[in-house]
Design a protein around this motif. Structure first.
Motif, mmCIF file in Angstrom:
data_model
loop_
_atom_site.group_PDB
_atom_site.id
_atom_site.type_symbol
_atom_site.label_atom_id
_atom_site.label_comp_id
_atom_site.label_asym_id
_atom_site.label_seq_id
_atom_site.Cartn_x
_atom_site.Cartn_y
_atom_site.Cartn_z
ATOM 1 N N SER A 1 0.817 -1.210 0.000
ATOM 2 C CA SER A 1 0.000 0.000 0.000
ATOM 3 C C SER A 1 0.857 1.268 0.000
ATOM 4 O O SER A 1 0.486 2.271 -0.619
ATOM 5 N N PHE A 2 2.011 1.231 0.653
ATOM 6 C CA PHE A 2 2.860 2.423 0.717
ATOM 7 C C PHE A 2 3.414 2.788 -0.658
ATOM 8 O O PHE A 2 3.447 3.962 -1.041
ATOM 9 N N ASN A 3 3.839 1.791 -1.419
ATOM 10 C CA ASN A 3 4.372 2.068 -2.758
ATOM 11 C C ASN A 3 3.264 2.336 -3.763
ATOM 12 O O ASN A 3 3.363 3.244 -4.598
ATOM 13 N N ASN A 4 2.204 1.567 -3.689
ATOM 14 C CA ASN A 4 1.126 1.689 -4.674
ATOM 15 C C ASN A 4 0.473 3.064 -4.656
ATOM 16 O O ASN A 4 0.155 3.629 -5.702
ATOM 17 N N THR A 5 0.253 3.605 -3.472
ATOM 18 C CA THR A 5 -0.403 4.912 -3.391
ATOM 19 C C THR A 5 0.454 6.011 -4.000
ATOM 20 O O THR A 5 -0.062 6.920 -4.660
ATOM 21 N N LEU A 6 1.758 5.915 -3.821
ATOM 22 C CA LEU A 6 2.652 6.945 -4.374
ATOM 23 C C LEU A 6 2.676 6.916 -5.896
ATOM 24 O O LEU A 6 2.574 7.955 -6.554
ATOM 25 N N VAL A 7 2.802 5.727 -6.479
ATOM 26 C CA VAL A 7 2.930 5.628 -7.928
ATOM 27 C C VAL A 7 1.614 5.895 -8.648
ATOM 28 O O VAL A 7 1.600 6.159 -9.848
ATOM 29 N N GLU A 8 0.509 5.858 -7.913
ATOM 30 C CA GLU A 8 -0.789 6.141 -8.529
ATOM 31 C C GLU A 8 -1.065 7.631 -8.675
ATOM 32 O O GLU A 8 -2.123 8.035 -9.140
ATOM 33 N N GLY A 9 -0.122 8.451 -8.257
ATOM 34 C CA GLY A 9 -0.297 9.884 -8.449
ATOM 35 C C GLY A 9 0.005 10.712 -7.226
ATOM 36 O O GLY A 9 -0.602 11.773 -7.039
ATOM 37 N N GLY A 10 0.917 10.243 -6.389
ATOM 38 C CA GLY A 10 1.286 11.014 -5.221
ATOM 39 C C GLY A 10 0.271 10.989 -4.103
ATOM 40 O O GLY A 10 0.204 11.909 -3.284
ATOM 41 N N TYR A 11 -0.529 9.923 -4.076
ATOM 42 C CA TYR A 11 -1.449 9.752 -2.955
ATOM 43 C C TYR A 11 -0.665 9.334 -1.707
ATOM 44 O O TYR A 11 0.455 8.836 -1.793
ATOM 45 N N VAL B 1 -1.153 7.025 2.073
ATOM 46 C CA VAL B 1 -1.968 5.897 2.525
ATOM 47 C C VAL B 1 -3.208 6.385 3.271
ATOM 48 O O VAL B 1 -4.219 5.668 3.328
ATOM 49 N N LEU B 2 -3.168 7.576 3.837
ATOM 50 C CA LEU B 2 -4.353 8.094 4.513
ATOM 51 C C LEU B 2 -5.455 8.419 3.519
ATOM 52 O O LEU B 2 -6.636 8.451 3.870
ATOM 53 N N GLU B 3 -5.081 8.644 2.261
ATOM 54 C CA GLU B 3 -6.052 8.987 1.234
ATOM 55 C C GLU B 3 -6.508 7.774 0.436
ATOM 56 O O GLU B 3 -7.660 7.709 -0.012
ATOM 57 N N LYS B 4 -5.608 6.794 0.255
ATOM 58 C CA LYS B 4 -5.948 5.694 -0.647
ATOM 59 C C LYS B 4 -5.233 4.404 -0.260
ATOM 60 O O LYS B 4 -4.965 3.566 -1.126
ATOM 61 N N GLY B 5 -4.930 4.231 1.009
ATOM 62 C CA GLY B 5 -4.187 3.055 1.433
ATOM 63 C C GLY B 5 -5.038 2.053 2.177
ATOM 64 O O GLY B 5 -6.228 2.266 2.417
ATOM 65 N N SER B 6 -4.412 0.960 2.568
ATOM 66 C CA SER B 6 -5.117 -0.079 3.323
ATOM 67 C C SER B 6 -5.352 0.393 4.755
ATOM 68 O O SER B 6 -4.702 1.315 5.257
ATOM 69 N N PHE B 7 -6.270 -0.279 5.425
ATOM 70 C CA PHE B 7 -6.583 0.070 6.816
ATOM 71 C C PHE B 7 -5.350 -0.050 7.698
ATOM 72 O O PHE B 7 -5.075 0.818 8.525
ATOM 73 N N ASP B 8 -4.589 -1.136 7.516
ATOM 74 C CA ASP B 8 -3.419 -1.367 8.361
ATOM 75 C C ASP B 8 -2.351 -0.301 8.151
ATOM 76 O O ASP B 8 -1.721 0.172 9.107
ATOM 77 N N ALA B 9 -2.131 0.079 6.884
ATOM 78 C CA ALA B 9 -1.133 1.115 6.594
ATOM 79 C C ALA B 9 -1.555 2.450 7.198
ATOM 80 O O ALA B 9 -0.726 3.178 7.765
ATOM 81 N N LYS B 10 -2.834 2.784 7.072
ATOM 82 C CA LYS B 10 -3.346 4.024 7.662
ATOM 83 C C LYS B 10 -3.130 4.030 9.170
ATOM 84 O O LYS B 10 -2.691 5.026 9.746
#
Length: 233
Positions: free
Chosen positions: A188-198, A200-209
């Motif tokens: 989730s930490f890598n995926n949110t960044l590469v999707e456009g600078g999101y 994890v609080l905006e578009k991450g998993s519950f655990d990452a948040k």
């Protein structure tokens, strides 16, 4: 809430990823500014992606675009401040700017994984901290170096962190304090960044948040005690 420096002796430890997500956490309730001191300016690059996705951009300062006077004016504005936060994504530790910022920082956050190469880097980094501490003492300032290590990018199944090689090293070290928060190695930490600078609080998993929120709250509590007459011992 003063000056928070995210630092490490070596690259590739997730420093910018952590700084980016913590910026999202603190910016939700506190005026937050970021200084991007990393030579590759990755924080600045990630922040530029947010505009393309109609996300609110962070207030990022590129020190190469301002004068030295403006740079140190920003620092003096945030030292010991209770009502705002300056996050510094630190670069090389032998640079004058990095050393000076770490010398006045209210909180130095060091992400580290349970790998021997990172333990060796922390050992090497102690010499840098000693040089900064000595310079502060010679200048007549308290020689405290508020260095806190957070387990970062650790395997999700890891338990008993204090019994790992890194945990044992930190418990015996006089230079670092170990935070109770843990950031695990989640896609989730890598995926949110590469999707456009999101973040994890905006578009991450519950655990990452939850992990970012736990870390942000722990940092907040330590800074609150420090800046309101308590101490971080």
């Amino acid at each position: 809430m003063a000056i928070l420096v995210v630092a490490h002796e070596k690259g590739g430890v997730g420093k910018t990823t952590l700084a980016f997500n913590l910026a999202s956490f603190f910016d939700g309730f506190l005026p937050t500014k970021i200084i991007d001191l990393d030579s590759n300016r990755m924080f600045t690059t990630l922040n530029s992606f947010r505009g393309y996705c109609n996300l609110k951009s962070f207030n990022v300062v590129d020190p190469t675009n301002i004068s030295e006077e403006e740079f140190y004016s920003i620092l003096s504005e945030y030292v010991g401040a209770n009502d705002k936060l300056l996050i510094v994504d630190s670069g090389g530790y032998d640079s004058t700017d990095s050393s000076r910022i770490m010398g006045i920082a209210d909180f130095i956050l060091i992400p580290a994984g349970n790998k021997m190469v990172e333990i060796l880097a922390l050992q090497k980094y102690e010499a840098v901290l000693d040089r900064i501490r000595s310079a502060k003492k010679e200048a007549g300032f308290p020689d405290e170096m508020p260095c806190y290590v957070v387990f970062n990018r650790v395997h999700p199944n890891t338990k008993n962190y204090e019994e790992t090689d890194l945990g044992r090293f930190l418990l015996e070290s006089s230079h670092y304090k170990l935070l109770s928060s843990v950031i695990k190695d989640r896609s989730s930490f890598n995926n949110t960044l590469v999707e456009g600078g999101y973040t994890v609080l905006e578009k991450g998993s519950f655990d990452a948040k939850k992990e970012i929120c736990d870390l942000g709250e722990e940092i907040s509590e330590i800074l609150y005690e420090k800046l309101n007459g308590g101490n971080d011992e």
